[in-house]
Design an enzyme around this catalytic site. Sequence first.
Site, PDB file in Angstrom:
ATOM      1  N   GLY A  57       0.878  -1.172   0.000  1.00 46.24           N
ATOM      2  CA  GLY A  57       0.000   0.000   0.000  1.00 46.24           C
ATOM      3  C   GLY A  57       0.908   1.213   0.000  1.00 46.24           C
ATOM      4  N   GLY A  89       3.083   3.592   1.210  1.00 42.30           N
ATOM      5  CA  GLY A  89       3.761   3.680   2.505  1.00 42.30           C
ATOM      6  C   GLY A  89       4.443   5.015   2.719  1.00 42.30           C
ATOM      7  N   LYS A 109       5.173  11.502  -3.174  1.00 39.52           N
ATOM      8  CA  LYS A 109       6.182  10.523  -2.746  1.00 39.52           C
ATOM      9  C   LYS A 109       7.011  11.232  -1.679  1.00 39.52           C
ATOM     10  CE  LYS A 109       9.382   7.123  -4.751  1.00 39.52           C
ATOM     11  NZ  LYS A 109       9.945   6.610  -6.008  1.00 39.52           N
ATOM     12  N   ASP A 152      10.107   5.210   7.233  1.00 45.52           N
ATOM     13  CA  ASP A 152       9.879   6.544   7.802  1.00 45.52           C
ATOM     14  C   ASP A 152       8.899   7.378   6.972  1.00 45.52           C
ATOM     15  OD1 ASP A 152      11.410   7.065   5.578  1.00 45.52           O
ATOM     16  OD2 ASP A 152      13.149   7.829   6.660  1.00 45.52           O
ATOM     17  N   ARG A 198       4.000  13.523  -8.225  1.00 41.91           N
ATOM     18  CA  ARG A 198       4.075  12.788  -9.494  1.00 41.91           C
ATOM     19  C   ARG A 198       2.743  12.946 -10.214  1.00 41.91           C
ATOM     20  NH1 ARG A 198       4.391   7.076  -8.022  1.00 41.91           N
ATOM     21  NH2 ARG A 198       6.640   7.178  -7.838  1.00 41.91           N
ATOM     22  N   ARG A 207      -2.597  -0.107  -9.728  1.00 41.32           N
ATOM     23  CA  ARG A 207      -1.527  -1.022 -10.143  1.00 41.32           C
ATOM     24  C   ARG A 207      -2.079  -2.419 -10.386  1.00 41.32           C
ATOM     25  NH1 ARG A 207       2.735   1.595  -6.711  1.00 41.32           N
ATOM     26  NH2 ARG A 207       1.730   3.541  -6.132  1.00 41.32           N
ATOM     27  N   ASP A 260       3.440  -4.316  -8.073  1.00 42.02           N
ATOM     28  CA  ASP A 260       2.932  -3.061  -7.490  1.00 42.02           C
ATOM     29  C   ASP A 260       3.555  -1.844  -8.180  1.00 42.02           C
ATOM     30  OD1 ASP A 260       5.097  -4.412  -5.891  1.00 42.02           O
ATOM     31  OD2 ASP A 260       5.295  -2.398  -5.066  1.00 42.02           O
ATOM     32  N   ASN A 261       4.495  -2.089  -9.080  1.00 37.62           N
ATOM     33  CA  ASN A 261       5.060  -0.978  -9.851  1.00 37.62           C
ATOM     34  C   ASN A 261       4.592  -1.002 -11.306  1.00 37.62           C
ATOM     35  OD1 ASN A 261       6.388   0.138  -7.693  1.00 37.62           O
ATOM     36  ND2 ASN A 261       8.314  -0.918  -8.085  1.00 37.62           N
ATOM     37  N   ASP A 299       7.343   5.212 -11.138  1.00 35.15           N
ATOM     38  CA  ASP A 299       8.061   4.782  -9.941  1.00 35.15           C
ATOM     39  C   ASP A 299       9.518   4.428 -10.234  1.00 35.15           C
ATOM     40  OD1 ASP A 299       8.471   4.399  -7.326  1.00 35.15           O
ATOM     41  OD2 ASP A 299       7.061   2.746  -7.046  1.00 35.15           O
TER      42      ASP A 299
HETATM   43  P1  AMP Z   1       8.847   0.908  -3.916  1.00 33.62           P
HETATM   44  O1  AMP Z   1      10.004   0.011  -3.841  1.00 33.62           O
HETATM   45  O2  AMP Z   1       9.206   2.378  -3.863  1.00 33.62           O
HETATM   46  O3  AMP Z   1       7.924   0.579  -5.047  1.00 33.62           O
HETATM   47  O4  AMP Z   1       8.027   0.674  -2.567  1.00 33.62           O
HETATM   48  C1  AMP Z   1       7.538  -0.575  -2.152  1.00 33.62           C
HETATM   49  C2  AMP Z   1       6.680  -0.389  -0.943  1.00 33.62           C
HETATM   50  O5  AMP Z   1       7.440   0.110   0.159  1.00 33.62           O
HETATM   51  C3  AMP Z   1       5.550   0.606  -1.112  1.00 33.62           C
HETATM   52  O6  AMP Z   1       4.472   0.154  -0.318  1.00 33.62           O
HETATM   53  C4  AMP Z   1       6.153   1.863  -0.570  1.00 33.62           C
HETATM   54  O7  AMP Z   1       5.185   2.829  -0.223  1.00 33.62           O
HETATM   55  C5  AMP Z   1       6.917   1.343   0.619  1.00 33.62           C
HETATM   56  N1  AMP Z   1       8.023   2.210   1.024  1.00 33.62           N
HETATM   57  C6  AMP Z   1       9.162   2.429   0.324  1.00 33.62           C
HETATM   58  N2  AMP Z   1       9.968   3.280   0.992  1.00 33.62           N
HETATM   59  C7  AMP Z   1       9.329   3.622   2.129  1.00 33.62           C
HETATM   60  C8  AMP Z   1       9.632   4.465   3.234  1.00 33.62           C
HETATM   61  N3  AMP Z   1      10.769   5.164   3.309  1.00 33.62           N
HETATM   62  N4  AMP Z   1       8.729   4.548   4.234  1.00 33.62           N
HETATM   63  C9  AMP Z   1       7.584   3.878   4.173  1.00 33.62           C
HETATM   64  N5  AMP Z   1       7.230   3.057   3.178  1.00 33.62           N
HETATM   65  C10 AMP Z   1       8.080   2.928   2.151  1.00 33.62           C
HETATM   66 MG    MG Z   2       6.458   1.343  -5.877  1.00 34.19          MG
END
Ligand code: AMP
Ligand code: MG
Length: 491
Positions: free
Chosen positions: A100, A102, A123, A135, A189, A196, A265-266, A275
Amino acid sequence: MTQAKISNYTNSNNPFLNLNYESALESLGSDYFDEVAAEEFPQHILRWRNDALLPRLGLDPQVVKNEDFITAFGKFEGRKPFLALRYHGYQFGEYNSQLGDGRGFLYGQVRATDGELYDFGTKGSGRTPYSRGGDGMLTLKGGVREVLAAEALQRLGVRTSRCLSMVETGLSLWRGDEPSPTRSSVMIRMSRSHIRFGTFERLHYLQRPDLTKKLLDHVIEQYYPHLRGEKDRYPLFYGELVKRVAELVAQWMAAGFCHAVLNTDNMSITGESFDYGPYAFIPSYDPYFTAAYFDYYRRYCYGQQPSICHLNLQMLQEPLKAVIDSTDMEVGLSRFGEYYQAEYRDLMLKKLGFEDSGFAEADELLELAIAFLHDSQIGYHQFFAEMARTFSIKWRDDPALVMNTSDIVPALGGSAIFDNWCLLYHKILNNFDPDQIGQIAATLAKYNPETALLRPVIESVWESIAQADNWQPFNDLVQKLQAGGDDISQK
Ligand code: AMP
Ligand code: MG
């Protein structure tokens, strides 16, 4: 069919708060998202505003102030609700039900001047119920990298999301893959959709075929509107998604782009690229080139991208079976290779100078080009940029003159494949009328930008920011990346 309603907004002088917001996703009900709040940041410094996008929003860049960006997209004043979208996904082949948004949310959905609905997604805007151990933040370097990726890909004709703004937010972050503490940012963005493949996978996991159908109807309504009302709209939708994704991955391959994290999810349900984390442009043609240091088994290496996208489309059939007949989906997917090949061939022949690839030697020319790019390991982008830079009508006179003023010819010296390629290129040019040669030069220039976003280029821009807070090289690089791309439009 869902009826979009106009969502809350504060009447303000800020042009971003007075856009045509529609609550298309919000009106589907709370099964798909959670309402969240944005982080309050200690600092707001506007580091990037994408003026090229403003006309599409009906805004005049001359009129929009930096403060407007900061208030809307750094302080998050004047709008609500913000929606953290729920989704799951296959990450490096493993199903993850803990995903979800994050570190981001859906800020709003805007009907642009082209009539299309766009998402403003954040983001780095703080923690949400899906942050897990994270974080909720985005590093400044991560923001810089995503801005650059989107601008470079846009210029290369890839159907991509863009970054509308990036605000530095004054926090110190700790990351394993950056010297820490490192600076923070929040980015907006602008994309076609943040729905997704994994959004559908979650609904299957929860055994909610009713929600799957509702979401699919919404997707067709908003992003495949020409299929509205068609009796066969569901299989037609899947077939078109296959085509869009196959073409997208062909665009990445021609651009020499390795996305690096092709988890489900991407993958956008609109077939748009988005992303950009540990991505890289390939230095040379190497199918095994792998961009993410944590991709130990090269699952998402450059050359695997078409088969991974095919696999992701195949896995998407599982949740879509709630609505679409499996056999129909298999038929749709069976055309992936054909769509991919057609787009890749077309784009590569454009890079070689030919808008129209309907000539007899086209495939042989492309095969030879790939063979010597692979064999010689000369720069992938450099080769095409040099072709564009050195192209001359004299190449018609003698095969030995083909690319002979280029710096990279000594590196290719003695390559029988390159010699054959020169011979063939010379022959092809002689099949064209002399007055068509100018068109070839123009095509080479259009599809082969001078500046490539190779890793050392990004690192050098980042060093200026990190060491001296000097943003000039970053701004210059963006300008160079965008140069000459005015008539390259996304499909
Ligand atoms: P991503 O690799 O950017 O596609 O992220 C994969 C998942 O990890 C998604 O649910 C993001 O929202 C979450 N996520 C990535 N980085 C962070 C972060 N610094 N804090 C919280 N959630 C994160
Ligand atoms: Mg992502």
